[in-house]
Scaffold this motif. Structure first.
Motif, PDB file in Angstrom:
ATOM      1  N   VAL B  13       0.833  -1.199   0.000  1.00 24.14           N
ATOM      2  CA  VAL B  13       0.000   0.000   0.000  1.00 24.14           C
ATOM      3  C   VAL B  13       0.863   1.242   0.000  1.00 24.14           C
ATOM      4  O   VAL B  13       2.002   1.213   0.484  1.00 24.14           O
ATOM      5  N   PRO B  14       0.352   2.364  -0.516  1.00 22.71           N
ATOM      6  CA  PRO B  14       1.107   3.616  -0.469  1.00 22.71           C
ATOM      7  C   PRO B  14       0.973   4.268   0.902  1.00 22.71           C
ATOM      8  O   PRO B  14       0.030   3.998   1.660  1.00 22.71           O
ATOM      9  N   GLU B  15       1.929   5.093   1.222  1.00 23.88           N
ATOM     10  CA  GLU B  15       1.847   5.863   2.461  1.00 23.88           C
ATOM     11  C   GLU B  15       0.504   6.591   2.523  1.00 23.88           C
ATOM     12  O   GLU B  15       0.026   7.104   1.525  1.00 23.88           O
ATOM     13  N   GLY B  16      -0.059   6.613   3.707  1.00 24.81           N
ATOM     14  CA  GLY B  16      -1.318   7.323   3.892  1.00 24.81           C
ATOM     15  C   GLY B  16      -2.549   6.466   3.687  1.00 24.81           C
ATOM     16  O   GLY B  16      -3.657   6.866   4.033  1.00 24.81           O
ATOM     17  N   ALA B  17      -2.360   5.275   3.146  1.00 27.03           N
ATOM     18  CA  ALA B  17      -3.512   4.393   2.885  1.00 27.03           C
ATOM     19  C   ALA B  17      -4.044   3.790   4.184  1.00 27.03           C
ATOM     20  O   ALA B  17      -3.356   3.739   5.202  1.00 27.03           O
ATOM     21  N   THR B  18      -5.277   3.338   4.106  1.00 24.13           N
ATOM     22  CA  THR B  18      -5.874   2.561   5.196  1.00 24.13           C
ATOM     23  C   THR B  18      -5.881   1.101   4.773  1.00 24.13           C
ATOM     24  O   THR B  18      -6.250   0.778   3.644  1.00 24.13           O
ATOM     25  N   VAL B  19      -5.466   0.243   5.671  1.00 22.59           N
ATOM     26  CA  VAL B  19      -5.396  -1.190   5.341  1.00 22.59           C
ATOM     27  C   VAL B  19      -6.016  -1.984   6.484  1.00 22.59           C
ATOM     28  O   VAL B  19      -5.897  -1.603   7.653  1.00 22.59           O
ATOM     29  N   ALA B  20      -6.702  -3.059   6.116  1.00 18.06           N
ATOM     30  CA  ALA B  20      -7.379  -3.892   7.111  1.00 18.06           C
ATOM     31  C   ALA B  20      -6.931  -5.336   6.989  1.00 18.06           C
ATOM     32  O   ALA B  20      -6.823  -5.871   5.884  1.00 18.06           O
ATOM     33  N   PHE B  21      -6.661  -5.951   8.125  1.00 22.29           N
ATOM     34  CA  PHE B  21      -6.290  -7.363   8.185  1.00 22.29           C
ATOM     35  C   PHE B  21      -7.374  -8.126   8.927  1.00 22.29           C
ATOM     36  O   PHE B  21      -7.919  -7.633   9.918  1.00 22.29           O
ATOM     37  N   ASN B  22      -7.622  -9.336   8.469  1.00 18.80           N
ATOM     38  CA  ASN B  22      -8.646 -10.165   9.092  1.00 18.80           C
ATOM     39  C   ASN B  22      -8.059 -11.478   9.558  1.00 18.80           C
ATOM     40  O   ASN B  22      -7.054 -11.954   9.024  1.00 18.80           O
ATOM     41  N   CYS B  23      -8.732 -12.064  10.505  1.00 18.43           N
ATOM     42  CA  CYS B  23      -8.253 -13.304  11.102  1.00 18.43           C
ATOM     43  C   CYS B  23      -9.457 -14.069  11.648  1.00 18.43           C
ATOM     44  O   CYS B  23     -10.390 -13.450  12.172  1.00 18.43           O
ATOM     45  N   THR B  24      -9.436 -15.378  11.514  1.00 21.76           N
ATOM     46  CA  THR B  24     -10.480 -16.200  12.137  1.00 21.76           C
ATOM     47  C   THR B  24      -9.813 -17.255  13.020  1.00 21.76           C
ATOM     48  O   THR B  24      -8.692 -17.676  12.756  1.00 21.76           O
ATOM     49  N   TYR B  25     -10.511 -17.659  14.058  1.00 23.08           N
ATOM     50  CA  TYR B  25      -9.990 -18.686  14.954  1.00 23.08           C
ATOM     51  C   TYR B  25     -11.042 -19.770  15.133  1.00 23.08           C
ATOM     52  O   TYR B  25     -12.240 -19.517  15.014  1.00 23.08           O
ATOM     53  N   SER B  26     -10.581 -20.971  15.419  1.00 23.33           N
ATOM     54  CA  SER B  26     -11.505 -22.106  15.427  1.00 23.33           C
ATOM     55  C   SER B  26     -11.936 -22.557  16.822  1.00 23.33           C
ATOM     56  O   SER B  26     -12.983 -23.183  16.978  1.00 23.33           O
ATOM     57  N   ASN B  27     -11.147 -22.228  17.843  1.00 22.05           N
ATOM     58  CA  ASN B  27     -11.468 -22.689  19.195  1.00 22.05           C
ATOM     59  C   ASN B  27     -12.362 -21.671  19.896  1.00 22.05           C
ATOM     60  O   ASN B  27     -11.896 -20.610  20.324  1.00 22.05           O
ATOM     61  N   SER B  28     -13.632 -21.994  20.005  1.00 23.70           N
ATOM     62  CA  SER B  28     -14.590 -21.047  20.583  1.00 23.70           C
ATOM     63  C   SER B  28     -14.320 -20.786  22.064  1.00 23.70           C
ATOM     64  O   SER B  28     -14.821 -19.819  22.621  1.00 23.70           O
ATOM     65  N   LEU B  74      -7.188  -2.635  11.865  1.00 24.86           N
ATOM     66  CA  LEU B  74      -7.256  -1.559  10.880  1.00 24.86           C
ATOM     67  C   LEU B  74      -6.108  -0.600  11.150  1.00 24.86           C
ATOM     68  O   LEU B  74      -5.908  -0.162  12.288  1.00 24.86           O
ATOM     69  N   ILE B  75      -5.367  -0.291  10.110  1.00 24.53           N
ATOM     70  CA  ILE B  75      -4.288   0.689  10.223  1.00 24.53           C
ATOM     71  C   ILE B  75      -4.645   1.868   9.323  1.00 24.53           C
ATOM     72  O   ILE B  75      -4.831   1.702   8.106  1.00 24.53           O
ATOM     73  N   ARG B  76      -4.754   3.025   9.924  1.00 19.95           N
ATOM     74  CA  ARG B  76      -5.066   4.241   9.155  1.00 19.95           C
ATOM     75  C   ARG B  76      -3.783   5.027   8.916  1.00 19.95           C
ATOM     76  O   ARG B  76      -2.821   4.941   9.683  1.00 19.95           O
ATOM     77  N   ASP B  77      -3.788   5.812   7.840  1.00 21.69           N
ATOM     78  CA  ASP B  77      -2.670   6.708   7.540  1.00 21.69           C
ATOM     79  C   ASP B  77      -1.338   5.956   7.634  1.00 21.69           C
ATOM     80  O   ASP B  77      -0.444   6.328   8.413  1.00 21.69           O
ATOM     81  N   SER B  78      -1.205   4.926   6.839  1.00 21.75           N
ATOM     82  CA  SER B  78      -0.028   4.049   6.898  1.00 21.75           C
ATOM     83  C   SER B  78       1.268   4.826   6.753  1.00 21.75           C
ATOM     84  O   SER B  78       1.367   5.764   5.962  1.00 21.75           O
ATOM     85  N   LYS B  79       2.247   4.392   7.540  1.00 17.97           N
ATOM     86  CA  LYS B  79       3.601   4.960   7.487  1.00 17.97           C
ATOM     87  C   LYS B  79       4.560   3.910   6.934  1.00 17.97           C
ATOM     88  O   LYS B  79       4.311   2.711   7.055  1.00 17.97           O
ATOM     89  N   LEU B  80       5.685   4.382   6.405  1.00 23.35           N
ATOM     90  CA  LEU B  80       6.704   3.441   5.924  1.00 23.35           C
ATOM     91  C   LEU B  80       7.116   2.485   7.041  1.00 23.35           C
ATOM     92  O   LEU B  80       7.368   1.306   6.821  1.00 23.35           O
ATOM     93  N   SER B  81       7.153   3.010   8.264  1.00 18.69           N
ATOM     94  CA  SER B  81       7.594   2.213   9.415  1.00 18.69           C
ATOM     95  C   SER B  81       6.580   1.139   9.829  1.00 18.69           C
ATOM     96  O   SER B  81       6.889   0.302  10.687  1.00 18.69           O
ATOM     97  N   ASP B  82       5.394   1.160   9.238  1.00 23.26           N
ATOM     98  CA  ASP B  82       4.416   0.114   9.527  1.00 23.26           C
ATOM     99  C   ASP B  82       4.720  -1.175   8.770  1.00 23.26           C
ATOM    100  O   ASP B  82       4.099  -2.216   9.043  1.00 23.26           O
ATOM    101  N   SER B  83       5.643  -1.125   7.836  1.00 19.82           N
ATOM    102  CA  SER B  83       5.997  -2.320   7.057  1.00 19.82           C
ATOM    103  C   SER B  83       6.528  -3.402   7.996  1.00 19.82           C
ATOM    104  O   SER B  83       7.511  -3.181   8.716  1.00 19.82           O
ATOM    105  N   ALA B  84       5.866  -4.537   7.996  1.00 21.35           N
ATOM    106  CA  ALA B  84       6.204  -5.624   8.922  1.00 21.35           C
ATOM    107  C   ALA B  84       5.255  -6.784   8.637  1.00 21.35           C
ATOM    108  O   ALA B  84       4.385  -6.683   7.766  1.00 21.35           O
ATOM    109  N   THR B  85       5.415  -7.844   9.396  1.00 26.03           N
ATOM    110  CA  THR B  85       4.444  -8.937   9.376  1.00 26.03           C
ATOM    111  C   THR B  85       3.560  -8.806  10.608  1.00 26.03           C
ATOM    112  O   THR B  85       4.070  -8.628  11.722  1.00 26.03           O
TER     113      THR B  85
END
Lengths: 112, 113
Positions: B13-28, B74-85
């Protein structure tokens, strides 16, 4: 204060040799965990210590793997007769009971 | 089926973008949920805990939906320093596995200028 430390940071060993990996948790942390991170497998739980006892060893992949903890502090993970599939980063984490786990920098193990 | 599943990405994503990550889990029965961040060749570090009521820390917002067993970041206004796993993490709450963390595979984020 000092964080979790692990040694060695890197270890290259020949297939069939035994290796020992060491973890020094944060002072006073009662809980200690070992995890393994390998390509394609992500981060996997290996074993959990509460004090010197290991109530959960369910993640140890085979009987070649063992771990101990002494004095409620330092822990050693031993891998006997290493295999190439043991190559991974071995991470140790410690916590105060149920609270946040702090990870060490890991030991990168390469079995040739 | 893995206990914790994430879209591995990568997300570019470019700097300033909003990005969303999703995750599901199986153990209720899972009780505690987190997002960890891991930089290249470094150890994972706690980014934030996740609660049903939602929680926000600056540009980061995390949300838990127990009914759907779904976690988001959700990460708003992405920065270069947000690059990671970004790792979705579920914590066992009781029994002999008390405190054990189960990790998703991680979502790789690269923020470019």
């Amino acid at each position: 204060g000092a964080g979790v430390s692990q040694s060695p940071s890197n270890k290259v060993t020949e297939k069939g040799k035994d290796v020992e990996l060491r973890c020094d948790p944060i002072s006073g942390h009662t809980a200690l965990y070992w995890y393994r991170q390998s390509l394609g497998q992500g981060l996997e739980f290996l074993i959990y210590f509460q004090g010197n006892s290991a109530p959960d060893k369910s993640g140890l992949p085979s009987d070649r793997f063992s771990a101990e903890r002494t004095g409620g502090s330092v822990s050693t993970l031993t891998i006997q007769r290493t295999q190439q599939e043991d190559s991974a980063v071995y991470l140790c984490a410690s916590s105060l009971d149920r609270y946040e786990q702090y990870f060490g920098p890991g030991t990168r193990l390469t079995v040739t | 089926r893995k206990e914790v599943e994430q879209d591995p990405g990568p997300f570019n994503v470019p700097e300033g973008a909003t990005v969303a990550f999703n995750c599901t889990y199986s153990n209720s029965a899972s009780q505690s949920f987190f997002w960890y961040r891991q930089d290249c060749r470094k150890e994972p570090k706690l980014l934030m805990s996740v609660y049903s009521s939602g929680n926000e820390d600056g540009r980061f917002t995390a949300q838990l939906n127990r009914a759907s067993q779904y976690i988001s970041l959700l990460i708003r206004d992405s920065k270069l320093s947000d690059s990671a796993t970004y790792l979705c993490v579920v914590k066992s709450s009781g029994g002999t596995s008390y405190g054990k963390l189960t990790f998703g595979q991680g979502t790789i984020l690269t923020v470019h200028p």
